[in-house]
Design an enzyme around this catalytic site. Structure first.
Site, mmCIF file in Angstrom:
data_model
loop_
_atom_site.group_PDB
_atom_site.id
_atom_site.type_symbol
_atom_site.label_atom_id
_atom_site.label_comp_id
_atom_site.label_asym_id
_atom_site.label_seq_id
_atom_site.Cartn_x
_atom_site.Cartn_y
_atom_site.Cartn_z
ATOM 1 N N GLY A 7 2.904 4.649 -1.633
ATOM 2 C CA GLY A 7 3.195 4.180 -2.838
ATOM 3 C C GLY A 7 2.673 4.796 -3.957
ATOM 4 N N GLY A 9 2.875 2.853 -7.046
ATOM 5 C CA GLY A 9 2.880 1.704 -8.209
ATOM 6 C C GLY A 9 1.622 1.647 -8.670
ATOM 7 N N GLY A 10 1.510 0.116 -9.099
ATOM 8 C CA GLY A 10 0.257 -0.102 -9.952
ATOM 9 C C GLY A 10 -0.991 0.118 -9.298
ATOM 10 N N ASN A 102 -3.140 -7.793 0.188
ATOM 11 C CA ASN A 102 -4.190 -9.149 0.010
ATOM 12 C C ASN A 102 -3.942 -10.035 1.183
ATOM 13 O OD1 ASN A 102 -5.250 -8.762 -2.693
ATOM 14 N ND2 ASN A 102 -3.239 -9.227 -3.599
ATOM 15 N N LYS A 190 -11.877 -12.336 -1.449
ATOM 16 C CA LYS A 190 -10.623 -12.047 -1.994
ATOM 17 C C LYS A 190 -9.414 -12.942 -1.679
ATOM 18 C CE LYS A 190 -7.827 -9.479 -4.825
ATOM 19 N NZ LYS A 190 -7.401 -8.191 -4.410
#
Length: 314
Positions: A7, A9-10, A102, A190
């Site tokens: 990936g 992405g961000g 997450n 988290k």
């Protein structure tokens, strides 16, 4: 060491780009459209910590890609099943796996497929997203990665060597990083934070400051936080008092525009990690005999959104 990031992405794009800047040998495994975008424009990062435009190496599948020491999984949880299939050849070839998702359920899924010897874990702490043009938009001066082995599964010599080399590389990159041995407490901390933030901002469709402006908004945030704390505590990882002081400051600051990326995904009509972040937390709370009434309401709310999205009702 050779690193593959699944990936761009961000999260994967930002940290991968910064590792390249630091001299890391990084390749991105991406879908064809993203590969074409990166070939045409490079990996573009726009950040308060400094912009970058980088030529990057990409692959679309594992065929002929060569061996990697580390595979970083940076997809969303709803893409985990195909991600596991995509990285399987690399893991079979000996790569160590570092997921940056997450929650906790993905660790069970990865261990079920690959066992424990090639598994470590980590979290990404960053507010970044992908623009329509494919640029990485980093929205604050905070970017941090924490990683390490599990308490229950001490690292093999191979995993320890890869962790050490990766920590050295991260130490030269333009983000904060920390190798924790074990990393479990950070993972649970988290999840407590993101579960509370995602739950309250999605349920109320507003930033935490908006919730705080509502009558009994603070009380509802606190109730959801306590439900998340109870799950972590039942699993043996209660957040520390200092951590909770800082969490409450972030979650309960009047006027704050702090909101979860899941809410932004909802506002765009996109897919969300409802089952992985909220549903799994509610399931665990229920198994321990907790009512978890706010978690139940949040999860029902998110499932309703998913059902409406699935029938094209948005």
């Amino acid at each position: 060491m050779k690193t593959l990031i699944l990936g761009a992405g961000g999260v994967g794009g930002y940290f991968g780009g910064r590792l390249i800047e630091a001299g890391g040998d990084v390749t991105f495994q991406v879908r064809p459209a993203r590969a074409r975008n990166l070939a045409a424009t490079g990996l573009v990062i726009k950040s308060p910590l400094g912009d970058a435009k980088l030529a990057v190496k990409t692959i679309e599948d594992a065929a002929g890609s060569g061996a990697f020491d580390l595979v970083i999984v940076s997809c969303k949880a709803y893409d985990l099943a195909p991600a596991i299939d995509a990285i399987a050849p690399h893991v079979v070839a000996g790569a160590i796996v570092l997921p940056l998702l997450n929650g906790m359920r993905h660790h069970d899924d990865l261990r079920a497929r690959f066992g424990t010897e090639q598994m470590i874990a980590g979290i990404a702490q960053i507010e970044a997203t992908l623009s329509p043009a494919g640029e990485i938009l980093h929205k604050s001066e905070f970017a941090r990665m924490v990683f390490g082995p599990f308490e229950e599964y001490p690292p093999t010599p191979r995993a320890q060597s890869v962790l050490s080399d990766f920590a050295t590389l991260c130490g030269s990159a333009n983000f904060s990083s920390k190798l924790l041995d074990p990393v479990d407490q950070a993972l649970w901390d988290k999840w407590v934070m993101i579960g509370t933030l995602g739950g309250i901002t999605c349920l109320m469709r507003g930033a935490t400051g908006d919730v705080m402006a509502a009558k009994e908004g603070r009380e509802l945030i606190e109730e959801l936080l306590q439900e998340a704390i109870s799950v972590a505590t039942e699993n043996g990882y209660p957040p520390s008092a200092d951590y909770l002081v800082n969490a409450r400051k972030l979650l309960m600051a009047p006027g704050s525009t702090f909101m979860a990326s899941m809410l932004r995904d909802i506002e765009k009509g996109g897919a969300i990690e409802a089952d992985h972040i909220i549903g799994d937390m509610y399931r665990r709370a229920h198994e321990f005999g907790h009512d978890a009434n706010v978690l139940r309401m949040v999860y029902c709310h998110l499932q309703t959104y998913q059902a409406r999205r699935a029938r094209g009702g948005l």
